[in-house]
Design a protein around this motif. Sequence first.
Motif, PDB file in Angstrom:
ATOM      1  N   ASP A 118       0.825  -1.217   0.000  1.00 39.92           N
ATOM      2  CA  ASP A 118       0.000   0.000   0.000  1.00 39.92           C
ATOM      3  C   ASP A 118       0.852   1.255   0.000  1.00 39.92           C
ATOM      4  N   VAL A 119       1.964   1.234   0.739  1.00 37.75           N
ATOM      5  CA  VAL A 119       2.863   2.386   0.785  1.00 37.75           C
ATOM      6  C   VAL A 119       3.579   2.548  -0.554  1.00 37.75           C
ATOM      7  N   LEU A 120       4.124   1.465  -1.058  1.00 38.87           N
ATOM      8  CA  LEU A 120       4.882   1.522  -2.308  1.00 38.87           C
ATOM      9  C   LEU A 120       3.998   1.892  -3.498  1.00 38.87           C
ATOM     10  N   GLU A 121       2.783   1.365  -3.529  1.00 40.13           N
ATOM     11  CA  GLU A 121       1.871   1.699  -4.622  1.00 40.13           C
ATOM     12  C   GLU A 121       1.512   3.186  -4.583  1.00 40.13           C
ATOM     13  N   THR A 122       1.326   3.712  -3.375  1.00 46.58           N
ATOM     14  CA  THR A 122       1.010   5.139  -3.237  1.00 46.58           C
ATOM     15  C   THR A 122       2.151   6.005  -3.759  1.00 46.58           C
ATOM     16  N   MET A 123       3.390   5.657  -3.405  1.00 44.97           N
ATOM     17  CA  MET A 123       4.545   6.402  -3.892  1.00 44.97           C
ATOM     18  C   MET A 123       4.689   6.281  -5.402  1.00 44.97           C
ATOM     19  N   GLY A 174       8.485  19.480  -2.581  1.00 47.74           N
ATOM     20  CA  GLY A 174       8.750  19.941  -3.942  1.00 47.74           C
ATOM     21  C   GLY A 174      10.145  20.477  -4.178  1.00 47.74           C
ATOM     22  N   ASP A 175      10.938  20.657  -3.125  1.00 45.55           N
ATOM     23  CA  ASP A 175      12.310  21.146  -3.294  1.00 45.55           C
ATOM     24  C   ASP A 175      13.238  19.983  -3.627  1.00 45.55           C
ATOM     25  N   ASN A 176      14.213  20.248  -4.478  1.00 43.14           N
ATOM     26  CA  ASN A 176      15.157  19.197  -4.870  1.00 43.14           C
ATOM     27  C   ASN A 176      16.369  19.226  -3.932  1.00 43.14           C
ATOM     28  N   LEU A 177      16.786  18.049  -3.483  1.00 41.67           N
ATOM     29  CA  LEU A 177      17.813  17.941  -2.447  1.00 41.67           C
ATOM     30  C   LEU A 177      19.146  17.386  -2.943  1.00 41.67           C
ATOM     31  N   PHE A 188      10.100  11.157   2.565  1.00 41.99           N
ATOM     32  CA  PHE A 188      10.023  10.425   1.303  1.00 41.99           C
ATOM     33  C   PHE A 188      10.461  11.332   0.155  1.00 41.99           C
ATOM     34  N   HIS A 189      11.259  10.764  -0.770  1.00 41.70           N
ATOM     35  CA  HIS A 189      11.747  11.524  -1.920  1.00 41.70           C
ATOM     36  C   HIS A 189      11.504  10.725  -3.196  1.00 41.70           C
ATOM     37  N   PHE A 190      11.393  11.451  -4.309  1.00 43.83           N
ATOM     38  CA  PHE A 190      11.326  10.809  -5.616  1.00 43.83           C
ATOM     39  C   PHE A 190      12.744  10.500  -6.105  1.00 43.83           C
ATOM     40  N   PRO A 191      12.884   9.672  -7.145  1.00 39.96           N
ATOM     41  CA  PRO A 191      14.225   9.275  -7.615  1.00 39.96           C
ATOM     42  C   PRO A 191      15.122  10.448  -8.021  1.00 39.96           C
ATOM     43  N   ASP A 192      14.534  11.555  -8.432  1.00 39.24           N
ATOM     44  CA  ASP A 192      15.357  12.701  -8.839  1.00 39.24           C
ATOM     45  C   ASP A 192      15.767  13.586  -7.663  1.00 39.24           C
ATOM     46  N   GLY A 193      15.449  13.138  -6.441  1.00 32.99           N
ATOM     47  CA  GLY A 193      15.835  13.887  -5.248  1.00 32.99           C
ATOM     48  C   GLY A 193      14.821  14.910  -4.790  1.00 32.99           C
ATOM     49  N   THR A 194      13.675  14.970  -5.440  1.00 35.21           N
ATOM     50  CA  THR A 194      12.635  15.924  -5.049  1.00 35.21           C
ATOM     51  C   THR A 194      11.900  15.433  -3.810  1.00 35.21           C
ATOM     52  N   SER A 195      11.737  16.316  -2.850  1.00 35.60           N
ATOM     53  CA  SER A 195      11.020  15.962  -1.625  1.00 35.60           C
ATOM     54  C   SER A 195       9.535  15.767  -1.917  1.00 35.60           C
ATOM     55  N   PHE A 196       8.999  14.637  -1.453  1.00 35.71           N
ATOM     56  CA  PHE A 196       7.569  14.380  -1.630  1.00 35.71           C
ATOM     57  C   PHE A 196       6.801  14.613  -0.333  1.00 35.71           C
ATOM     58  N   LEU A 197       7.327  14.080   0.787  1.00 36.01           N
ATOM     59  CA  LEU A 197       6.618  14.240   2.056  1.00 36.01           C
ATOM     60  C   LEU A 197       7.592  14.213   3.222  1.00 36.01           C
ATOM     61  N   ARG A 198       7.614  15.310   3.963  1.00 36.22           N
ATOM     62  CA  ARG A 198       8.318  15.382   5.245  1.00 36.22           C
ATOM     63  C   ARG A 198       7.262  15.254   6.340  1.00 36.22           C
ATOM     64  N   PHE A 199       7.337  14.231   7.131  1.00 39.76           N
ATOM     65  CA  PHE A 199       6.329  14.051   8.168  1.00 39.76           C
ATOM     66  C   PHE A 199       6.444  15.106   9.265  1.00 39.76           C
ATOM     67  N   ASN A 200       7.654  15.642   9.467  1.00 33.71           N
ATOM     68  CA  ASN A 200       7.809  16.695  10.470  1.00 33.71           C
ATOM     69  C   ASN A 200       7.365  18.057   9.934  1.00 33.71           C
ATOM     70  N   LYS A 201       7.327  18.204   8.589  1.00 33.34           N
ATOM     71  CA  LYS A 201       6.860  19.439   7.950  1.00 33.34           C
ATOM     72  C   LYS A 201       6.061  19.074   6.696  1.00 33.34           C
ATOM     73  N   GLY A 227      11.903   5.886  -5.719  1.00 33.18           N
ATOM     74  CA  GLY A 227      12.392   6.917  -4.804  1.00 33.18           C
ATOM     75  C   GLY A 227      13.100   6.340  -3.601  1.00 33.18           C
ATOM     76  N   SER A 228      13.038   7.063  -2.505  1.00 34.56           N
ATOM     77  CA  SER A 228      13.723   6.639  -1.279  1.00 34.56           C
ATOM     78  C   SER A 228      13.002   7.200  -0.065  1.00 34.56           C
ATOM     79  N   VAL A 229      13.307   6.606   1.077  1.00 37.51           N
ATOM     80  CA  VAL A 229      12.760   7.083   2.339  1.00 37.51           C
ATOM     81  C   VAL A 229      13.898   7.246   3.335  1.00 37.51           C
ATOM     82  N   GLU A 230      13.821   8.308   4.090  1.00 35.32           N
ATOM     83  CA  GLU A 230      14.862   8.614   5.077  1.00 35.32           C
ATOM     84  C   GLU A 230      14.261   8.643   6.470  1.00 35.32           C
ATOM     85  N   ILE A 231      14.950   7.978   7.393  1.00 32.78           N
ATOM     86  CA  ILE A 231      14.595   8.021   8.810  1.00 32.78           C
ATOM     87  C   ILE A 231      15.841   8.535   9.522  1.00 32.78           C
ATOM     88  N   SER A 232      15.731   9.675  10.198  1.00 33.40           N
ATOM     89  CA  SER A 232      16.958  10.274  10.731  1.00 33.40           C
ATOM     90  C   SER A 232      16.800  10.762  12.161  1.00 33.40           C
TER      91      SER A 232
END
Length: 202
Positions: free
Chosen positions: A72-77, A134-137, A116-129, A180-185
């Motif tokens: 469900d998570v992967l399909e949503t992304m 939409g910013d590229n990292l 969560f980020h897309f493969p091109d490094g664009t931010s999709f969802l920051r749970f803290n913000k 994409g990718s997911v970061e836990i920090s």
Amino acid sequence: MLEFLKNSKYFLVVFLVLLILCFVIFYQKYRNEVRSLARVNTESLSNQYNAMLKAYGLVASTVFNEVVDKPDVLETMSKARKADELDQAVFRGKLFALLNDCFQRLVDKDFRQFHFHFPDGTSFLRFNKPTKFGDNLLDIRPSLRIVNIKDKPVEGFEEGRAHSGFRYIFPLSYEGKNIGSVEISVAFNAFKETMEKLYAPN
């Protein structure tokens, strides 16, 4: 009398030489003990530091394997990656609803970012913000480039646009495609405070 003075000077010189030798020996012994104690303390601190990082890494890996790496998570992304901005907002809301409870539990464990980020490094969802996206990292986050190129998890300390911390980043794939990718920090200050609480002398 002259002979007595000569002998006295001789004994005085011998006494001073012995005194200096004793001082040098004891000082060298003191320095060795200080170095040995410093080495032990450094090794202990290093072990504590590594143990903390492994503990955080274990939590991050568990969250990825048991919560994130699910259909469900992967399909949503995957759908969000292909969608326009309006539909992306819908998928962003869905992902937030799916994982916000998990994020709140992560916060209780000193984690500060679930991102969560897309493969091109664009931010999709920051749970803290969640309203910032939409910013590229890629220009400031080499780890994201490595994750997407090598398709392997990356962990380590890295500076960010707003925060520095210990980051655990995992690649995401759906139906054999990189989505994409997911970061836990963990923020550096949170890590430091936890170390102080656990290992500060009583």
